[in-house]
Design a protein around this motif. Structure first.
Motif, PDB file in Angstrom:
ATOM      1  N   PHE A 124       0.831  -1.204   0.000  1.00  0.00           N
ATOM      2  CA  PHE A 124       0.000   0.000   0.000  1.00  0.00           C
ATOM      3  C   PHE A 124       0.869   1.260   0.000  1.00  0.00           C
ATOM      4  O   PHE A 124       0.636   2.188  -0.776  1.00  0.00           O
ATOM      5  CB  PHE A 124      -0.932  -0.015   1.222  1.00  0.00           C
ATOM      6  CG  PHE A 124      -1.777   1.209   1.328  1.00  0.00           C
ATOM      7  CD1 PHE A 124      -2.896   1.375   0.526  1.00  0.00           C
ATOM      8  CD2 PHE A 124      -1.465   2.216   2.233  1.00  0.00           C
ATOM      9  CE1 PHE A 124      -3.678   2.517   0.609  1.00  0.00           C
ATOM     10  CE2 PHE A 124      -2.241   3.353   2.330  1.00  0.00           C
ATOM     11  CZ  PHE A 124      -3.356   3.506   1.519  1.00  0.00           C
TER      12      PHE A 124
ATOM     13  N   GLU B 109     -10.005   0.968   2.829  1.00  0.00           N
ATOM     14  CA  GLU B 109      -8.988   0.475   1.896  1.00  0.00           C
ATOM     15  C   GLU B 109      -8.970  -1.057   1.942  1.00  0.00           C
ATOM     16  O   GLU B 109      -8.522  -1.650   2.916  1.00  0.00           O
ATOM     17  CB  GLU B 109      -7.613   1.035   2.258  1.00  0.00           C
ATOM     18  CG  GLU B 109      -6.480   0.493   1.427  1.00  0.00           C
ATOM     19  CD  GLU B 109      -6.703   0.634  -0.078  1.00  0.00           C
ATOM     20  OE1 GLU B 109      -6.489  -0.371  -0.788  1.00  0.00           O
ATOM     21  OE2 GLU B 109      -7.084   1.724  -0.533  1.00  0.00           O
TER      22      GLU B 109
ATOM     23  N   SER C 126      -7.142  -3.296   0.547  1.00  0.00           N
ATOM     24  CA  SER C 126      -5.844  -3.970   0.631  1.00  0.00           C
ATOM     25  C   SER C 126      -5.316  -4.023   2.064  1.00  0.00           C
ATOM     26  O   SER C 126      -4.398  -4.798   2.355  1.00  0.00           O
ATOM     27  CB  SER C 126      -4.817  -3.286  -0.276  1.00  0.00           C
ATOM     28  OG  SER C 126      -4.517  -1.983   0.183  1.00  0.00           O
TER      29      SER C 126
END
Length: 136
Positions: free
Chosen positions: A64, A113, A115
């Motif tokens: 990320f 998010e 991820s």
């Protein structure tokens, strides 16, 4: 160019950089604890902490971070990276509590998010190093 993370305090991802440092250092503390411990929980510590940190915390956070552009430094066109710096826990007995708190702080900027899903739950599920008895 290596950018000193202290220059990035205004970036949205800054607290996640600090959390990355804490996760990396907790991994190192785990390895150090295992050098001195060969008890019945060794396999659990290896699986939960070492593999959990490497594959379910450090890897997704690093992937990320390298996608996050640095926006607050003039004339810099670069993305963040995994810092691999020392995080000073107040003591090994407080390390998991501090890691979890810093991870919560770092992830707070990215509640949706995908991820990063699972990073906090993995962190919260780590073996607390204060439960590993010192070797005789």
């Amino acid at each position: 160019e290596n950018i000193d993370p202290s220059q990035l305090t205004k970036e949205t991802f800054y607290e996640l950089l600090i959390a990355a440092d804490a996760a990396y250092c907790y991994l190192l503390l785990t390895i150090e604890a295992l050098w001195q411990y060969d008890g019945s929980e060794r396999g659990n510590v290896v699986g939960t902490n070492i593999f959990g940190l490497m594959f379910s915390v450090i890897k997704p956070v690093a992937q990320f971070l390298v996608q996050q552009p640095i926006k607050t430094l003039p004339n810099v066109t670069a993305n963040a990276g995994f810092p691999y710096r020392r995080f000073d826990f107040t003591s090994p007995a407080e390390a998991l509590t501090q890691l979890t708190a810093q991870m919560q702080k770092g992830l707070a900027a990215y509640p949706n998010e995908p991820s990063l899903n699972g990073v906090l739950s993995t962190t919260q599920g780590l073996v607390d190093l204060k439960t590993i008895p010192p070797s005789a």
